[in-house]
Structure formats: structure tokens, C-alpha cells
Motif scaffolding. Sequence first.
Motif, PDB file in Angstrom:
ATOM      1  N   GLN A  49      39.383  82.020  -7.455  1.00 31.49           N
ATOM      2  CA  GLN A  49      38.580  83.177  -7.968  1.00 31.49           C
ATOM      3  C   GLN A  49      37.296  82.760  -8.789  1.00 31.49           C
ATOM      4  OE1 GLN A  49      40.982  85.892 -10.210  1.00 31.49           O
ATOM      5  NE2 GLN A  49      39.170  87.399 -10.324  1.00 31.49           N
ATOM      6  N   ILE A  50      37.866  81.556  -9.645  1.00 33.73           N
ATOM      7  CA  ILE A  50      36.823  81.185 -10.561  1.00 33.73           C
ATOM      8  C   ILE A  50      35.759  80.112  -9.967  1.00 33.73           C
ATOM      9  CG2 ILE A  50      36.479  79.371 -12.650  1.00 33.73           C
ATOM     10  CD1 ILE A  50      37.510  82.253 -13.489  1.00 33.73           C
ATOM     11  N   PHE A  51      36.241  79.459  -9.301  1.00 32.95           N
ATOM     12  CA  PHE A  51      35.248  78.506  -8.496  1.00 32.95           C
ATOM     13  C   PHE A  51      34.250  79.454  -7.599  1.00 32.95           C
ATOM     14  CE2 PHE A  51      38.126  74.835  -9.369  1.00 32.95           C
ATOM     15  CZ  PHE A  51      37.434  74.491 -10.657  1.00 32.95           C
ATOM     16  N   ASP A  52      35.012  80.137  -6.759  1.00 35.55           N
ATOM     17  CA  ASP A  52      34.081  80.957  -6.007  1.00 35.55           C
ATOM     18  C   ASP A  52      33.032  81.944  -6.627  1.00 35.55           C
ATOM     19  OD1 ASP A  52      35.667  79.915  -3.895  1.00 35.55           O
ATOM     20  OD2 ASP A  52      36.718  81.744  -3.496  1.00 35.55           O
ATOM     21  N   GLN A  53      33.583  82.514  -7.980  1.00 31.78           N
ATOM     22  CA  GLN A  53      32.630  83.403  -8.704  1.00 31.78           C
ATOM     23  C   GLN A  53      31.530  82.478  -9.083  1.00 31.78           C
ATOM     24  OE1 GLN A  53      34.332  84.845 -12.450  1.00 31.78           O
ATOM     25  NE2 GLN A  53      33.795  87.088 -11.213  1.00 31.78           N
ATOM     26  N   MET A  54      31.640  81.339  -9.399  1.00 33.23           N
ATOM     27  CA  MET A  54      30.556  80.300  -9.969  1.00 33.23           C
ATOM     28  C   MET A  54      29.984  79.583  -8.985  1.00 33.23           C
ATOM     29  SD  MET A  54      32.898  78.588 -13.391  1.00 33.23           S
ATOM     30  CE  MET A  54      31.498  77.642 -13.668  1.00 33.23           C
ATOM     31  N   LYS A  55      30.486  79.860  -7.519  1.00 36.33           N
ATOM     32  CA  LYS A  55      29.892  79.097  -6.324  1.00 36.33           C
ATOM     33  C   LYS A  55      29.706  77.731  -6.696  1.00 36.33           C
ATOM     34  CE  LYS A  55      26.474  83.099  -5.404  1.00 36.33           C
ATOM     35  NZ  LYS A  55      27.488  84.002  -5.891  1.00 36.33           N
ATOM     36  N   ILE A  56      31.057  77.115  -6.739  1.00 32.36           N
ATOM     37  CA  ILE A  56      31.353  75.836  -7.147  1.00 32.36           C
ATOM     38  C   ILE A  56      32.010  75.335  -5.821  1.00 32.36           C
ATOM     39  CG2 ILE A  56      32.343  74.107  -8.240  1.00 32.36           C
ATOM     40  CD1 ILE A  56      31.931  75.471 -10.913  1.00 32.36           C
ATOM     41  N   ASP A  57      31.488  74.104  -5.170  1.00 29.41           N
ATOM     42  CA  ASP A  57      32.259  73.667  -3.997  1.00 29.41           C
ATOM     43  C   ASP A  57      33.383  72.813  -4.472  1.00 29.41           C
ATOM     44  OD1 ASP A  57      32.533  72.541  -1.489  1.00 29.41           O
ATOM     45  OD2 ASP A  57      31.087  70.901  -1.660  1.00 29.41           O
ATOM     46  N   TRP A  58      34.765  73.173  -4.012  1.00 30.06           N
ATOM     47  CA  TRP A  58      35.890  72.749  -4.569  1.00 30.06           C
ATOM     48  C   TRP A  58      36.782  72.578  -3.407  1.00 30.06           C
ATOM     49  CZ3 TRP A  58      40.458  75.010  -5.635  1.00 30.06           C
ATOM     50  CH2 TRP A  58      40.909  76.255  -4.969  1.00 30.06           C
ATOM     51  N   GLU A  59      38.083  71.840  -3.699  1.00 28.34           N
ATOM     52  CA  GLU A  59      39.165  71.544  -2.735  1.00 28.34           C
ATOM     53  C   GLU A  59      40.437  71.631  -3.542  1.00 28.34           C
ATOM     54  OE1 GLU A  59      40.508  68.615   0.567  1.00 28.34           O
ATOM     55  OE2 GLU A  59      38.379  68.999   0.597  1.00 28.34           O
ATOM     56  N   TRP A  60      41.523  72.263  -3.127  1.00 28.00           N
ATOM     57  CA  TRP A  60      42.850  72.140  -3.640  1.00 28.00           C
ATOM     58  C   TRP A  60      43.285  71.090  -2.852  1.00 28.00           C
ATOM     59  CZ3 TRP A  60      44.990  74.436  -7.569  1.00 28.00           C
ATOM     60  CH2 TRP A  60      46.527  74.715  -7.509  1.00 28.00           C
ATOM     61  N   GLN A  61      43.999  69.898  -3.683  1.00 27.92           N
ATOM     62  CA  GLN A  61      44.369  68.761  -3.143  1.00 27.92           C
ATOM     63  C   GLN A  61      45.860  68.312  -3.444  1.00 27.92           C
ATOM     64  OE1 GLN A  61      42.891  66.686  -0.366  1.00 27.92           O
ATOM     65  NE2 GLN A  61      44.964  66.291  -0.562  1.00 27.92           N
ATOM     66  N   PRO A  62      46.835  68.763  -2.955  1.00 27.55           N
ATOM     67  CA  PRO A  62      47.964  67.943  -3.214  1.00 27.55           C
ATOM     68  C   PRO A  62      48.400  66.631  -3.096  1.00 27.55           C
ATOM     69  CG  PRO A  62      48.230  69.986  -1.570  1.00 27.55           C
ATOM     70  CD  PRO A  62      46.773  69.578  -1.802  1.00 27.55           C
ATOM     71  N   VAL A  63      48.985  65.809  -4.168  1.00 29.97           N
ATOM     72  CA  VAL A  63      49.068  64.463  -3.861  1.00 29.97           C
ATOM     73  C   VAL A  63      50.538  64.121  -4.175  1.00 29.97           C
ATOM     74  CG1 VAL A  63      46.699  63.781  -4.379  1.00 29.97           C
ATOM     75  CG2 VAL A  63      48.198  63.952  -6.148  1.00 29.97           C
ATOM     76  N   THR A  64      51.221  63.134  -3.707  1.00 29.38           N
ATOM     77  CA  THR A  64      52.426  62.680  -4.091  1.00 29.38           C
ATOM     78  C   THR A  64      52.386  61.066  -4.497  1.00 29.38           C
ATOM     79  OG1 THR A  64      52.777  61.451  -1.782  1.00 29.38           O
ATOM     80  CG2 THR A  64      53.505  63.888  -1.996  1.00 29.38           C
TER      81      THR A  64
END
Length: 126
Positions: A49-64
Motif C-alpha cells: 500500500q505505501i510503496f504503491d501510493q508513493m509510486k516506488i519500484d519494490w519487491e518482496w523478497q523472502p530469504v533463508t
Amino acid sequence: MKVSQNISPSLNLPLSSLRIYVLIPQVESEDPNIQYYYDFSHSHGEYSQIFDQMKIDWEWQPVTLENYRSVIDGIAASSNGKKPLFFNLCDGDEINGSAGISVIHYLHAKSLYYTGAGADFYNITT
């Protein structure tokens, strides 16, 4: 909401030149307490919601613990002209197999921009 043209005056980078990667620890466990602690599903919606509202390019990245190096290296190698900025949510104790201090050390060693605790703060609080 007014958004600054620069993500940080000290970095002096325009938002359009960044791609944000939200690193989250991914742990597979049968223990319900560990499952609860490492459930970030509620956070994904908030970041989206926040990044879309701010029009910021982003990705959710799970790591182990097993893949964080290859994930970070892959991101750094495929930046497509954008500077990666890591929102490091990996605060695991690593005893239960959750990425934590190792991610901080690796991001630092690779000289990558990241948010979150530095190694000194992490060590005294975790």
C-alpha cells in the motif's frame, strides 16, 4: 502526502533511480510459535500500500540462511540500471534457522545500501 524527490539527502538519489527489496526471513517449521513469529503476511499488504501510493519500484523478497547470499548477489547483478536499496527485516536468531546477523554482514561486505540495524546494534539487542 508529500514525497521527497530524494530518498535520503545523504545518498542524494532520486526515488526513480532506486528499486527497493524488502528482505524477510523465511523459516519452515512445524513449531507454531516459530510459524507465528515468522509470518510476515500482514506486513506485505502494508508495504504494498505505501510503496504503491508513493509510486516506488519494490519487491518482496523472502530469504533463508541457505539462499540469502545468492539472492542478494542476483539482485545486485540484475539491477537493470536501478540502485538496489534493501529494507532488511531479517532479525532472526539463526539458532532456529532464520536469517539475521549474517545478512547484515553480507550486505555490509558487498557495500550495498540497506536499512535496519547495523551489526553492533543487532548484537546487543538480539
